[in-house]
Scaffold this motif. Structure first.
Motif, mmCIF file in Angstrom:
data_model
loop_
_atom_site.group_PDB
_atom_site.id
_atom_site.type_symbol
_atom_site.label_atom_id
_atom_site.label_comp_id
_atom_site.label_asym_id
_atom_site.label_seq_id
_atom_site.Cartn_x
_atom_site.Cartn_y
_atom_site.Cartn_z
ATOM 1 N N MET A 1 41.286 47.941 34.592
ATOM 2 C CA MET A 1 40.063 48.124 33.818
ATOM 3 C C MET A 1 38.826 47.498 34.471
ATOM 4 O O MET A 1 37.747 47.551 33.911
ATOM 5 N N PHE A 2 38.981 46.913 35.650
ATOM 6 C CA PHE A 2 37.859 46.268 36.332
ATOM 7 C C PHE A 2 36.931 47.331 36.898
ATOM 8 O O PHE A 2 37.315 48.117 37.758
ATOM 9 N N GLN A 3 35.688 47.381 36.388
ATOM 10 C CA GLN A 3 34.709 48.382 36.813
ATOM 11 C C GLN A 3 33.310 47.799 36.753
ATOM 12 O O GLN A 3 33.052 46.841 36.027
ATOM 13 N N GLU A 4 32.403 48.445 37.464
ATOM 14 C CA GLU A 4 30.988 48.057 37.401
ATOM 15 C C GLU A 4 30.446 48.361 36.008
ATOM 16 O O GLU A 4 30.808 49.360 35.394
ATOM 17 N N GLY A 5 29.599 47.469 35.520
ATOM 18 C CA GLY A 5 28.992 47.655 34.216
ATOM 19 C C GLY A 5 29.874 47.248 33.061
ATOM 20 O O GLY A 5 29.464 47.333 31.904
ATOM 21 N N LYS A 6 31.089 46.808 33.316
ATOM 22 C CA LYS A 6 32.026 46.389 32.271
ATOM 23 C C LYS A 6 32.149 44.873 32.253
ATOM 24 O O LYS A 6 31.836 44.190 33.220
ATOM 25 N N GLY A 7 32.628 44.340 31.156
ATOM 26 C CA GLY A 7 32.778 42.903 31.004
ATOM 27 C C GLY A 7 33.928 42.347 31.826
ATOM 28 O O GLY A 7 34.941 43.010 32.025
ATOM 29 N N ALA A 8 33.742 41.125 32.300
ATOM 30 C CA ALA A 8 34.779 40.440 33.063
ATOM 31 C C ALA A 8 34.594 38.932 32.913
ATOM 32 O O ALA A 8 33.491 38.454 32.677
ATOM 33 N N VAL A 9 35.695 38.221 33.030
ATOM 34 C CA VAL A 9 35.681 36.761 33.043
ATOM 35 C C VAL A 9 36.434 36.328 34.289
ATOM 36 O O VAL A 9 37.542 36.806 34.545
ATOM 37 N N VAL A 10 35.812 35.465 35.094
ATOM 38 C CA VAL A 10 36.437 34.974 36.311
ATOM 39 C C VAL A 10 36.569 33.457 36.234
ATOM 40 O O VAL A 10 35.711 32.775 35.683
ATOM 41 N N GLN A 11 37.670 32.966 36.774
ATOM 42 C CA GLN A 11 37.899 31.520 36.816
ATOM 43 C C GLN A 11 38.023 31.098 38.261
ATOM 44 O O GLN A 11 38.678 31.765 39.057
ATOM 45 N N GLY A 12 37.351 30.011 38.601
ATOM 46 C CA GLY A 12 37.400 29.517 39.972
ATOM 47 C C GLY A 12 36.453 28.355 40.166
ATOM 48 O O GLY A 12 36.130 27.641 39.222
#
Length: 148
Positions: free
Chosen positions: A95-106
């Motif tokens: 489901m990772f796409q441009e314009g969509k929500g995401a949360v990254v940890q690092g």
């Protein structure tokens, strides 16, 4: 030894063990605690240095670039007010796409590049982490205020 002295010694030993156990639990909890920050907070310097945390927002349009090795991806997370460049090595969620929500940890590097170790993508049309939705709403309100 008197019975009273034995009881005091036993209570003291139990108390010391309890304090030691609580200290170990709190230390482990502190080391594994991961805070959520918005791209605006990161840009303002409110995010921790040399410590893992999470950034949530939208994947900026046109920012996804795959490296030659096939596993490394560069993209940007935005809350519409600020943009944070991210690099991630690993397989991407479907489901990772441009314009969509995401949360990254690092961890945020000194160069301003966020090196993600974990990537979570929005899983349906209605899902957005509460903190990320609040940050997007705040950034949208701030932009509207500036425009008028």
């Amino acid at each position: 030894m008197k019975p009273r002295s034995k009881r005091l010694l036993l209570l003291g030993s139990a108390g010391a063990l309890l304090i030691g156990a609580v200290a170990l639990v709190l230390t482990a909890f502190q080391q594994n605690l991961v805070f959520f920050h918005t791209p605006s907070e990161v840009a303002e310097g409110k995010a921790p240095q040399e410590r893992a945390f999470r950034i949530g927002g939208l994947v900026e349009e046109g920012s996804i670039m795959r490296e030659d090795d096939g596993y490394t991806v560069r993209f940007a997370i935005t809350d519409t007010a600020h943009v944070i460049p991210v690099t991630y090595r690993g397989s991407l969620p479907a489901m990772f796409q441009e314009g969509k929500g995401a949360v990254v940890q690092g961890i945020l590097g000194e160069d301003g590049l966020f090196r993600a170790t974990e990537l979570l993508a929005k899983h349906d049309e209605n899902y957005m982490p509460v903190e990320a939705q609040f940050a997007l709403d705040q950034a949208h309100k701030a932009q509207q205020t500036v425009q008028y």
